[in-house]
Write an enzyme that holds these catalytic residues in place. Structure first.
Site, short mmCIF file in Angstrom:
data_model
loop_
_atom_site.label_atom_id
_atom_site.label_comp_id
_atom_site.label_asym_id
_atom_site.label_seq_id
_atom_site.Cartn_x
_atom_site.Cartn_y
_atom_site.Cartn_z
N PRO A 187 -15.37 -5.13 -17.00
CG PRO A 187 -13.62 -4.41 -18.35
CD PRO A 187 -15.08 -4.17 -18.06
CB CYS A 188 -14.58 -8.23 -12.52
SG CYS A 188 -13.57 -9.69 -12.88
CD GLN A 189 -9.66 -7.57 -15.30
OE1 GLN A 189 -10.62 -6.79 -15.35
NE2 GLN A 189 -9.34 -8.33 -16.31
#
Length: 439
Positions: free
Chosen positions: A85-87
């Site tokens: 996940p890149c958030q």
């Protein structure tokens, strides 16, 4: 993971394990290259899309799967892939990961040097940052688990992707993979990482990704990916639609790169496919697809300064908020605030998913935005596993998804979610409205 005998064949020949699999960007890419994959995904909605698409899936938390259910991963798996996940690293997110970048580098070294993982987890938790930041360590932990588990072989290849801010971490990964030090126990890899622009690989969208490719020695050096299309000039100034269209779509010079692919080209092509849910007739004026998009995001630090893209240009980066972008056929519609929106199939096409990909479950816009563009995935996986680029036939085939029988989806759901007690907590909880009391 419950696998009744009649359903075990769905896992036959699985070679690629896709961590944080989402709706299946890398799995779709693998399919069209002729490789079978299995994904681990905690979001139930993304799992429903994967089941509908016929993609083997384990509905679980990646960390829990590694810690307590590692033996359930098919032993035929020899490729580790994924996009954590890149958030927290994204420009559009909180940025906690960018702030903690140097600290995360230290944790990577501590893992390889053999420090107690419980202490590492404790220190990670003490950071107080976005908990998703720590997930960028999971691919390394999965590699170490494979190396240290009796009866398992090290992965032959590793493919990872993330937002550009993560490139320094992939560079640390690459250096350690080349060294074979510490817990790697002499297991070395050829490893390279790059920053890639999606429009240079035929994706009708500007999006930059940090990619790491590693494979065991013996196949020669890993060559950089060969861009097939020209980059899009983000600082194009006041270029008109007519000027944009003057650029050649197909180069007349053998071996030269094509122009980037536009939204109109991609959507027009998808709409012409038999049975396609993409219908751009509402976006056509004067016999041609012609519109402009106003972004949901501000630019230059001004939330009111919304960027614009012409239909003759690539789309903005497709995010989970793509359904908030406004589409107009004319300035008159813009001034009258009479806007349209991209449908989910159209949004998927801008990500290079097949026009008929069976998006399912809720939060479909978020699923689309979180995915790896399959066409980029094909280029990366082909380089990692075959040392070449996808063939034109493979790329053409990737625009249409095969029909999946309902029985196959049901069987895959049993494999992935059959024992709901092993799925992420509360992910199958059904909220019902309270009963009204009798008068």
């Amino acid at each position: 993971m419950t696998i009744p005998g009649t359903q075990a064949h769905h896992l036959d020949g699985v070679r690629i394990l896709d961590l944080f699999a989402g709706p299946g960007g890398l799995d779709v890419a693998a399919h069209f290259l002729g490789y079978r994959s299995i994904g681990i995904e905690w979001d139930r909605n993304a799992c429903e899309t994967r089941y509908a698409a016929g993609l083997p899936t384990i509905h679980a938390d990646v960390s829990v799967m590694r810690e307590t259910r590692f033996d359930e991963i098919p032993k035929s798996v020899d490729v580790l892939a994924g996009g954590p996940p890149c958030q927290s690293f994204s420009v559009a997110g909180t940025g906690a990961g960018r702030v903690a970048l140097d600290t995360v580098k230290e944790f990577i070294h501590r893992l390889v040097e053999g420090e107690d993982e419980a202490e590492i987890d404790k220190d990670l938790h003490a950071l107080g940052e976005d908990p998703r930041t720590a997930l960028v360590l999971e691919p390394l932990r999965w590699l170490l688990k494979a190396i240290e588990t009796e009866g398992r072989d090290p992965y032959k290849a590793i493919v990872l992707e993330q937002v550009p801010a993560v490139l320094p971490l992939w560079e640390v990964y690459a250096k350690l993979l080349r060294s074979g030090e510490g817990r790697l126990k002499g297991v070395k890899y050829e490893a390279e990482c790059w920053e890639l622009k999606t429009e240079q690989f035929g994706v009708p969208q500007t999006r930059t990704r940090a990619v790491l490719v590693a494979r065991r020695p013996g196949h020669g050096a890993i060559e950089p990916l060969e861009a097939t299309h020209m980059p899009f000039d983000l600082h194009r100034g006041k270029r008109t639609a007519a000027q944009a269209e003057m650029l050649p779509t197909d180069s007349v010079i053998p071996g030269a790169r094509k122009r980037w692919r536009s939204m109109a080209e991609a959507l027009d092509a998808a709409s012409k496919s038999e049975g396609s849910p993409v219908d751009v007739s509402r976006l056509r004026t004067g016999g041609r697809t012609n519109f402009f998009v106003v972004s949901n995001y501000g630019s230059g630090g001004d939330p009111k300064n919304r960027g614009r893209r012409l239909s003759s240009e690539p789309a903005f980066t497709v995010t989970g908020k793509i359904s908030r972008n406004k589409v107009y056929r004319s300035i008159a519609e813009y001034e009258a605030e009479k806007s349209d929106r991209f449908t989910i199939p159209e949004s998927g096409v801008l990500q290079t998913f097949p026009h008929n990909f069976p998006w399912s479950g809720n939060d479909q816009a978020q699923q689309v935005g979180n995915a790896v563009p399959p066409r980029l995935g094909m280029h990366v996986l082909s380089r990692a596993l075959r040392g070449n680029t996808p063939s034109e036939d493979e790329l053409v085939a990737s625009t249409t998804w095969p029909t999946v029988p309902r029985s196959t989806s049901d069987e895959l759901r049993v494999i992935g979610c059959g024992d709901q007690s092993r799925c992420p907590p509360d992910s199958h909880k059904v909220t019902r409205a309270p009963r009204k009391s009798a008068p």
